[in-house]
Design an enzyme around this catalytic site. Structure first.
Site, PDB file in Angstrom:
ATOM      1  N   SER A  77       0.798  -1.165   0.003  1.00 21.44           N
ATOM      2  CA  SER A  77      -0.017   0.047  -0.025  1.00 21.44           C
ATOM      3  C   SER A  77       0.758   1.260  -0.159  1.00 21.44           C
ATOM      4  O   SER A  77       1.982   1.054   0.492  1.00 21.44           O
ATOM      5  CB  SER A  77      -0.821   0.061   0.983  1.00 21.44           C
ATOM      6  OG  SER A  77      -1.616   1.071   1.347  1.00 21.44           O
ATOM      7  N   TYR A  95      -2.646   0.009  10.469  1.00 19.99           N
ATOM      8  CA  TYR A  95      -2.482  -0.402   9.022  1.00 19.99           C
ATOM      9  C   TYR A  95      -1.316  -0.254   8.415  1.00 19.99           C
ATOM     10  O   TYR A  95      -0.693  -1.271   7.533  1.00 19.99           O
ATOM     11  CB  TYR A  95      -3.850   0.268   8.269  1.00 19.99           C
ATOM     12  CG  TYR A  95      -3.623  -0.020   6.817  1.00 19.99           C
ATOM     13  CD1 TYR A  95      -4.213  -1.336   6.411  1.00 19.99           C
ATOM     14  CD2 TYR A  95      -3.489   0.928   5.958  1.00 19.99           C
ATOM     15  CE1 TYR A  95      -4.452  -1.647   5.009  1.00 19.99           C
ATOM     16  CE2 TYR A  95      -3.460   0.618   4.548  1.00 19.99           C
ATOM     17  CZ  TYR A  95      -4.040  -0.544   4.301  1.00 19.99           C
ATOM     18  OH  TYR A  95      -4.020  -0.986   2.780  1.00 19.99           O
TER      19      TYR A  95
END
Length: 249
Positions: free
Chosen positions: A147, A160
């Protein structure tokens, strides 16, 4: 549509987290290009729908297989089964991931644990299962969906981003440790149309994400990046691709 692989050989590709979003887009694109795709996830109904919509139009195939990547034995069993049925496994696209964002002081520890289990342990389980196969057959390719959060941290995303940095670091370590016959690629998407935001239970984080996701690219943009990495000659290793909306700065 014909395969984009330079030697026109179909690959056997295992995709995790294939029931929606990036995983489904990757499975669809690679099947369209002539590859044999084993699409795995927990939601088998979604996988069946995915396979049904591509069977008649694709040069390749999509095989739906139930899998929870947090179950190490199950991951090993699926990899062994794929190799037994097809004679080889060429690519692992380690895509399964969760994103229930929240501030740390919200203390949603169960959600933290689940992200660590799926985003980090799930990746490690996949690597552990495919590495012996790749070593024995003399080659393979691991593609990890990390990501943009692996490169920058924002409020509500600390855990995250931590899991995605871990995914990036693990994959980069694998690249450095691997024999040249094993290629390793990290794909780091920015804001992509997906269901990930639907798992956010913290109201504040959900509101921030609605604003953040105002500009998003389709999941197939990431699938095209995966296809590009897979389609390079054997002596070319695409280490990392960052793909995000032009408006995301």
């Amino acid at each position: 549509m014909t395969s984009t692989h330079p030697d026109n050989q179909s690959k056997v590709v295992l995709v995790t987290g294939a029931s929606s979003g990036i995983g489904a887009a990757v499975a669809t694109r690679l099947a369209d290009e002539g590859h044999t795709v084993v699409a795995t996830a927990r939601r088998t109904d979604r996988l069946a729908e995915l396979a049904a919509t591509t069977t008649s139009t694709s040069a390749g195939t999509i095989e739906p297989v139930a899998l929870d990547v947090t179950d190490r034995d199950a991951v090993a069993s699926v990899v062994a089964d794929v190799r037994a049925r097809h004679g080889r496994l060429d690519v692992l696209v380690a895509n399964a991931g969760l994103m229930p964002l929240s501030r740390l002081d919200a203390l949603l520890v169960d959600e933290w644990d689940r992200m660590i289990d799926v985003n980090v342990r799930g990746l490690l389980h996949g690597i552990a299962a495919v590495l012996p196969v790749f070593a024995e057959q003399g080659g393979g390719h691991v593609v990890t969906t990390a990501s943009i959060g692996a490169h920058e941290v924002s409020p509500t995303a600390a855990v995250y981003c931590g899991t995605k940095y871990a995914a990036w670091a693990i994959t980069e370590g694998l690249r450095q440790e691997s024999d040249p016959s094993i290629r390793v690629t990290t794909i780091s998407p920015g804001v992509v149309e997906s269901e990930l935001a639907s798992t956010i239970t913290d109201p504040g984080a959900a509101e921030l994400m609605r604003t953040y996701r105002a500009a998003a690219i389709p999941a197939d943009a990431v699938a095209r990046a995966v296809s590009f990495a897979l389609g390079q000659p054997a002596d070319v290793d695409v280490n990392e691709i960052v793909v995000r909306p032009a408006r995301q700065r």
